[in-house]
Design an enzyme around this catalytic site. Sequence first.
Site: not given
Ligand code: GLN
Length: 202
Positions: A85, A114, A143-144, A180, A182
Amino acid sequence: MEKYNPTPRIGVLALQGDFEAHIKMLQGLGADAQAVRLPKHLDEIDGIILPGGESTTIGKLMIAYDLHQVLQRKIREGVPIWGTCAGLILLAKETDNALAGQPLLASMDIRVRRNAFGSQRESFETDLSVPALGEAPFHAFFIRGPQVDQVGPEVEVLATLDDGTIVAVREGPLLGTAFHPEVSGDTRFHQYFLRIVQSVKR
Ligand code: GLN
């Protein structure tokens, strides 16, 4: 469960974000997992994980703690590195929307975007087909996360969403996942990374 011998030493960058879950999962697999906060913590390390979190914050802290150049040197030396991520963003050679001045390790021949999933799908879970891990689908938590929107000729695509969006990539000893592993309880991605580490261990 697979055990690794001799025990690989994995440094998990522990400046910000989701590093503890990686450390626990690696320890469960018999690896020697250590939190990395200072350059000296990378001295005797066989592989490195860059966790999820905020790539802007992690990048700034990497500079503040003098880790940026050491990490780039480790990459040049061929030490396996896995970015999850935010960690994947840090590994990418290019992002089309990094914040101005955002420090990146700029090493993997990919371009990422991103926060690319938009507000509806900012965070979601899905079953991914990842042939490199075997037949059973891998339940992935986004997650984003970023998307990979370009890959160079040496980059292997390990997984895509149903619409073709690239979410897991490998370039030699560099591994990247937009999600993710983990937090999934499924250890196969960590085992896959440990096998990469074993294969280049000097
Ligand atoms: N949105 C975060 C970024 O741009 C990454 C999100 C994450 O690692 N879960 O850095």
